[in-house]
Write an enzyme that holds these catalytic residues in place. Sequence first.
Site, PDB file in Angstrom:
ATOM      1  N   GLN A  15      -4.730  39.078 -13.031  1.00  0.00           N
ATOM      2  CA  GLN A  15      -5.518  38.729 -14.328  1.00  0.00           C
ATOM      3  C   GLN A  15      -6.736  37.746 -14.440  1.00  0.00           C
ATOM      4  O   GLN A  15      -6.944  36.939 -13.295  1.00  0.00           O
ATOM      5  CB  GLN A  15      -4.649  38.298 -15.514  1.00  0.00           C
ATOM      6  CG  GLN A  15      -3.608  37.047 -15.033  1.00  0.00           C
ATOM      7  CD  GLN A  15      -2.136  37.285 -15.558  1.00  0.00           C
ATOM      8  OE1 GLN A  15      -1.909  37.876 -16.719  1.00  0.00           O
ATOM      9  NE2 GLN A  15      -1.343  36.535 -14.927  1.00  0.00           N
ATOM     10  N   GLU A  44       7.850  34.490 -12.715  1.00  0.00           N
ATOM     11  CA  GLU A  44       6.587  34.205 -13.304  1.00  0.00           C
ATOM     12  C   GLU A  44       5.764  35.192 -12.111  1.00  0.00           C
ATOM     13  O   GLU A  44       5.541  34.696 -11.166  1.00  0.00           O
ATOM     14  CB  GLU A  44       5.842  32.946 -13.438  1.00  0.00           C
ATOM     15  CG  GLU A  44       4.503  32.924 -13.549  1.00  0.00           C
ATOM     16  CD  GLU A  44       3.805  33.585 -14.641  1.00  0.00           C
ATOM     17  OE1 GLU A  44       4.200  33.622 -15.809  1.00  0.00           O
ATOM     18  OE2 GLU A  44       2.783  34.614 -14.237  1.00  0.00           O
ATOM     19  N   ASP A  85       9.117  36.048 -22.197  1.00  0.00           N
ATOM     20  CA  ASP A  85       7.979  35.198 -22.804  1.00  0.00           C
ATOM     21  C   ASP A  85       6.478  35.897 -22.066  1.00  0.00           C
ATOM     22  O   ASP A  85       6.158  35.336 -21.358  1.00  0.00           O
ATOM     23  CB  ASP A  85       8.011  33.857 -22.191  1.00  0.00           C
ATOM     24  CG  ASP A  85       6.950  33.005 -22.930  1.00  0.00           C
ATOM     25  OD1 ASP A  85       6.917  31.677 -22.569  1.00  0.00           O
ATOM     26  OD2 ASP A  85       6.002  33.472 -23.476  1.00  0.00           O
ATOM     27  N   THR A 137       3.131  38.386 -21.835  1.00  0.00           N
ATOM     28  CA  THR A 137       1.855  38.796 -22.073  1.00  0.00           C
ATOM     29  C   THR A 137       2.187  40.099 -23.086  1.00  0.00           C
ATOM     30  O   THR A 137       3.156  40.700 -23.136  1.00  0.00           O
ATOM     31  CB  THR A 137       0.942  39.055 -21.253  1.00  0.00           C
ATOM     32  OG1 THR A 137       1.506  39.890 -20.053  1.00  0.00           O
ATOM     33  CG2 THR A 137       0.252  37.884 -20.614  1.00  0.00           C
TER      34      THR A 137
HETATM   35  N1  SAM Z   1       3.208  33.016 -25.263  1.00  0.00           N
HETATM   36  C1  SAM Z   1       2.253  34.102 -24.671  1.00  0.00           C
HETATM   37  C2  SAM Z   1       2.114  35.071 -25.339  1.00  0.00           C
HETATM   38  O1  SAM Z   1       2.980  35.478 -26.418  1.00  0.00           O
HETATM   39  O2  SAM Z   1       1.363  36.168 -25.236  1.00  0.00           O
HETATM   40  C3  SAM Z   1       2.705  34.429 -23.256  1.00  0.00           C
HETATM   41  C4  SAM Z   1       3.010  33.055 -22.460  1.00  0.00           C
HETATM   42  S1  SAM Z   1       3.036  33.073 -20.780  1.00  0.00           S
HETATM   43  C5  SAM Z   1       1.406  32.755 -20.415  1.00  0.00           C
HETATM   44  C6  SAM Z   1       2.728  34.949 -20.340  1.00  0.00           C
HETATM   45  C7  SAM Z   1       3.216  34.900 -18.841  1.00  0.00           C
HETATM   46  O3  SAM Z   1       3.778  36.472 -18.629  1.00  0.00           O
HETATM   47  C8  SAM Z   1       1.605  35.105 -17.891  1.00  0.00           C
HETATM   48  O4  SAM Z   1       1.814  33.834 -17.405  1.00  0.00           O
HETATM   49  C9  SAM Z   1       1.809  36.113 -17.249  1.00  0.00           C
HETATM   50  O5  SAM Z   1       1.380  35.937 -15.758  1.00  0.00           O
HETATM   51  C10 SAM Z   1       3.519  36.574 -17.155  1.00  0.00           C
HETATM   52  N2  SAM Z   1       3.505  37.822 -16.868  1.00  0.00           N
HETATM   53  C11 SAM Z   1       2.886  38.905 -17.218  1.00  0.00           C
HETATM   54  N3  SAM Z   1       3.360  40.196 -16.796  1.00  0.00           N
HETATM   55  C12 SAM Z   1       4.770  39.500 -15.894  1.00  0.00           C
HETATM   56  C13 SAM Z   1       5.781  40.291 -14.998  1.00  0.00           C
HETATM   57  N4  SAM Z   1       5.708  41.699 -14.811  1.00  0.00           N
HETATM   58  N5  SAM Z   1       6.747  39.659 -14.563  1.00  0.00           N
HETATM   59  C14 SAM Z   1       6.482  38.315 -14.760  1.00  0.00           C
HETATM   60  N6  SAM Z   1       5.680  37.494 -15.199  1.00  0.00           N
HETATM   61  C15 SAM Z   1       4.781  38.485 -16.080  1.00  0.00           C
END
Ligand code: SAM
EC number: 2.5.1.16
Length: 286
Positions: free
Chosen positions: A32, A107, A158, A160
Amino acid sequence: MLDLWFSESHADDTKFSIRVNEHLYTEKTPFQQIDFFKSETFGTFFTLDGYIMMTEKDEFIYHEMITHVPMAVNPNIKRVLIIGGGDGGTSREILRYNTISQVDMVEIDERVVRLCQKYLTQTSLKLDNDARLSIHFEDGKEFVKKTKNKTYDLILVDSTDPIGPGEGLFTNEFYKDCERILSDDGILINQHESPYYKEYCHEMKRAHNKIKDKFPIAMVYQFHMPTYASGHWLFGFASKKYHPLNDLHEDSWNALNLKTKYYNTNLHKGAFALPNYVIEELEKDG
Ligand code: SAM
């Protein structure tokens, strides 16, 4: 002086903008686009693929509501799995409970963690100084697939939105694996999108319909998140055994004397009282 604004589209004809003092950093990772900004009102904030993830000013709302609601229902939670959560806010909040013995944070993008450790110490501060926490840099969907039955008492998704790497975390297969690896009194909390704008409402319904046929209890609760689309945001509460209101341990949670800025047990009860239009939408197919 040239005004620099960050804008996020919340609908085709609707934008949310923050005037930024500085565009701190930008990087395209294999997963991303990551950008960090500095602003007057929201402090430092970061975006993934142009969507606001977290700001210094309102992160406490999201991170308190994803963690304290399940912890006030089942005080015996010990083993926690966090999927996503790269900014560290969810880990920070759950690790405040000394009854928690193990937190696995999965993550997919290590760069999110490393950059939040540099630019957002407010949320990332526990990521490298609590022996109970292990960080796994891999896809959460693959992680749960290879995890044994009944490994966790609580799963916090938590993530995206269901686009890009996050898409796999909104599938039937993922929710089935979550159900399998949760203990008999396990609870799943997931980032459940929003009822307000069409696109987000569609994703809310899709997620809810997939979860409610895997868990005997599948409810939704709401909170106010100023920097997310419409500000009206939701978490899903799914459980094999506990009801979020009937099984709320109000007195014992309050006896912990945990200082919070948003969550309290009265708000916990109110958060599950949804507007009629949201109830109606949740009853429709996604
Ligand atoms: N609070 C935020 C929201 O509601 O959008 C989300 C917080 S956190 C930054 C979201 C995290 O999910 C990101 O760091 C992203 O890299 C991670 N992420 C996305 N897809 C994922 C997956 N398939 N496995 C693990 N992490 C993932």
